[in-house]
Design a protein around this motif. Structure first.
Motif, short mmCIF file in Angstrom:
data_model
loop_
_atom_site.label_atom_id
_atom_site.label_comp_id
_atom_site.label_asym_id
_atom_site.label_seq_id
_atom_site.Cartn_x
_atom_site.Cartn_y
_atom_site.Cartn_z
N MET A 78 0.84 -1.20 0.00
CA MET A 78 0.00 0.00 0.00
C MET A 78 0.87 1.25 0.00
N LYS A 79 0.57 2.18 -0.87
CA LYS A 79 1.32 3.43 -0.93
C LYS A 79 0.96 4.30 0.25
N GLU A 80 1.98 4.81 0.91
CA GLU A 80 1.75 5.69 2.06
C GLU A 80 1.16 7.01 1.58
N ARG A 81 0.24 7.53 2.36
CA ARG A 81 -0.34 8.85 2.10
C ARG A 81 0.08 9.75 3.27
N ILE A 82 1.01 10.64 3.01
CA ILE A 82 1.65 11.46 4.04
C ILE A 82 1.08 12.88 3.96
N VAL A 83 0.54 13.36 5.06
CA VAL A 83 0.01 14.73 5.12
C VAL A 83 0.85 15.53 6.11
N ILE A 84 1.41 16.63 5.63
CA ILE A 84 2.18 17.55 6.48
C ILE A 84 1.26 18.71 6.82
N LEU A 85 0.94 18.87 8.10
CA LEU A 85 -0.10 19.82 8.50
C LEU A 85 0.39 21.26 8.61
N ASP A 86 1.64 21.47 9.05
CA ASP A 86 2.10 22.86 9.28
C ASP A 86 3.56 23.01 8.87
N ALA A 87 3.80 22.77 7.59
CA ALA A 87 5.16 22.87 7.06
C ALA A 87 5.73 24.27 7.24
N GLY A 88 4.87 25.28 7.23
CA GLY A 88 5.33 26.65 7.36
C GLY A 88 5.99 26.96 8.68
N TYR B 277 0.60 21.19 3.68
CA TYR B 277 -0.08 22.43 4.03
C TYR B 277 0.87 23.30 4.83
N GLU B 278 0.89 24.58 4.52
CA GLU B 278 1.79 25.48 5.24
C GLU B 278 1.30 25.72 6.67
N ILE B 279 -0.01 25.76 6.84
CA ILE B 279 -0.58 25.97 8.17
C ILE B 279 -1.94 25.29 8.22
N SER B 280 -2.28 24.74 9.36
CA SER B 280 -3.58 24.10 9.57
C SER B 280 -4.05 24.43 10.98
N SER B 281 -5.34 24.48 11.15
CA SER B 281 -5.91 24.54 12.50
C SER B 281 -6.45 23.16 12.84
N THR B 282 -6.73 22.95 14.10
CA THR B 282 -7.24 21.64 14.53
C THR B 282 -8.52 21.29 13.78
N ARG B 283 -9.35 22.29 13.51
CA ARG B 283 -10.62 22.00 12.83
C ARG B 283 -10.43 21.57 11.37
N ASP B 284 -9.23 21.82 10.81
CA ASP B 284 -8.96 21.41 9.43
C ASP B 284 -8.54 19.95 9.31
N VAL B 285 -8.11 19.35 10.41
CA VAL B 285 -7.34 18.12 10.33
C VAL B 285 -8.15 16.96 9.75
N VAL B 286 -9.34 16.75 10.22
CA VAL B 286 -10.11 15.56 9.79
C VAL B 286 -10.32 15.58 8.29
N MET C 298 -0.04 8.56 7.28
CA MET C 298 0.99 9.21 8.08
C MET C 298 0.69 10.70 8.18
N LEU C 299 0.88 11.23 9.37
CA LEU C 299 0.56 12.63 9.63
C LEU C 299 1.77 13.27 10.31
N LEU C 300 2.20 14.42 9.79
CA LEU C 300 3.31 15.15 10.39
C LEU C 300 2.79 16.47 10.95
N THR C 301 3.14 16.73 12.20
CA THR C 301 2.66 17.93 12.87
C THR C 301 3.75 18.53 13.74
N ASN C 302 3.80 19.84 13.75
CA ASN C 302 4.65 20.54 14.69
C ASN C 302 3.81 21.00 15.88
N LYS C 303 2.87 21.92 15.63
CA LYS C 303 2.08 22.45 16.74
C LYS C 303 0.57 22.26 16.55
N VAL C 304 0.15 21.53 15.52
CA VAL C 304 -1.28 21.26 15.34
C VAL C 304 -1.68 20.14 16.28
#
Length: 319
Positions: A1-11, A31-40, A48-54
């Motif tokens: 299965m190909k991984e689907r990687i989402v970067i939530l706050d690359a900025g 995504y350069e920036i995301s809020s918690t309400r955007d995540v779902v 796979m999900l990458l987050t700094n401060k989300v």
């Protein structure tokens, strides 16, 4: 299965770093920036999900059925609900120690500014106060020599021990508090002591511990009242380690001589924050970690963690 990687706050890492080739590992959505309400919505198909401060609380993790890995673009991992992640078989990894040198450097920049009154006198010169002096020199407050003073380090992991070594290099006596036993360093004078004794004996207290339910607002009026009126407190760790109203009161009443902070309880710092305008309080905008060298190490660590996870040997797994 190909991984689907989402970067939530690359900025949050800035645009002056070299990002590893995450596309080699799977399909990447950034995504350069995301809020918690955007995540779902943004991560509904992510493995796979990458987050700094989300923040990824229980209800979000439970709404992402394909998710099997969260990579923290940080050393801290309190943005992830770990019990929920564990219950759903989601591996969570962080990147420890990438910013040790940068945070140590910034910590001592704040200590030196407080001791030598750098910002105070730069501002005075800009305001034209020096030109009015009848003498060749001018000062609003005298500098304080660090040599021979006592540095109290709260938390003795990578960063705390690096700051302690720098304090020793400045000729300071070093005290440290660690909740779990740690090896003694090779230099002297050095001693592990209790938290109350550290606050009472130190000329500079610097915080290098994580935010936990036990440590939240541990620096309160009771601990601050134990400090010398000539002492400084520095925090480059987490803002909620300090009860900020108590700190403001201590600064206003002269219970302590000054504070240097790179973190506050709410970030970005709002205009109405209790510490805005507090006397002898230096505040920088959570930048101690952010040298370009540190941020490049951070991204390399995030990439390596994913590679190791995919190889079946995950590294830096947080519990």
């Amino acid at each position: 299965m190909k991984e689907r990687i989402v970067i939530l706050d690359a900025g949050s890492v800035g645009d002056d770093c070299t990002w590893p080739d995450f596309a080699r590992l799977g399909e990447v959505t950034r995504y350069e920036i995301s809020s918690t309400r955007d995540v779902v919505e943004r991560a509904k198909n992510a493995t796979m999900l990458l987050t700094n401060k989300v923040y990824l609380p229980k209800e979000i993790l439970e709404a992402l059925p394909h998710l099997r890995y969260v990579g923290c673009i940080s050393t801290g991992y309190n943005q992830v609900d770990l019990p929920t992640a564990a219950a759903h078989g989601i591996t969570v990894c962080n990147v420890p120690a990438y910013s040790t040198a940068s945070v140590m450097q910034h910590t001592f920049a704040l200590i030196l500014d407080l001791a030598s009154k750098i910002t105070m006198h730069v501002n005075a010169v800009e305001q034209g106060q020096w030109e009015k002096s009848p003498q060749f020199c001018f000062w609003l407050q005298p500098a304080v020599e660090l040599a021979g003073k006592t540095l109290g380090v709260v938390g003795f992991g990578d960063t705390g021990s690096a700051v302690a070594r720098m304090g020793h290099a400045f000729g300071m006596n070093v005290l440290a508090y660690a909740p779990r036993p740690k090896p003694l360093p090779e230099y002297t004078p050095f001693a592990f002591v209790g938290l109350e004794e550290l606050f009472a004996q130190s000329d500079v207290v610097t915080l290098h511990c994580p935010s936990t339910p036990e440590s939240k607002e541990m620096v309160n009026a009771a601990l601050l009242s134990r400090m010398k009126p000539s002492a400084f407190i520095v925090n480059t760790a987490r803002g909620d380690l300090i009860q900020e109203r108590d700190l403001r009161t201590a600064l206003e009443q002269g219970t302590i001589a000054g504070a240097g902070l790179d973190v506050v309880s709410k970030e970005p710092m709002p205009a109405h924050h209790i510490l805005h305008g507090a006397p002898n309080c230096l505040i920088t905008p959570h930048v101690a970690w952010s040298s370009v060298e540190a941020r490049n190490r951070l991204l390399h660590g995030v990439f390596t963690n994913i590679c190791n996870f995919l190889a079946g040997a995950p590294t830096n797994v947080v519990k």
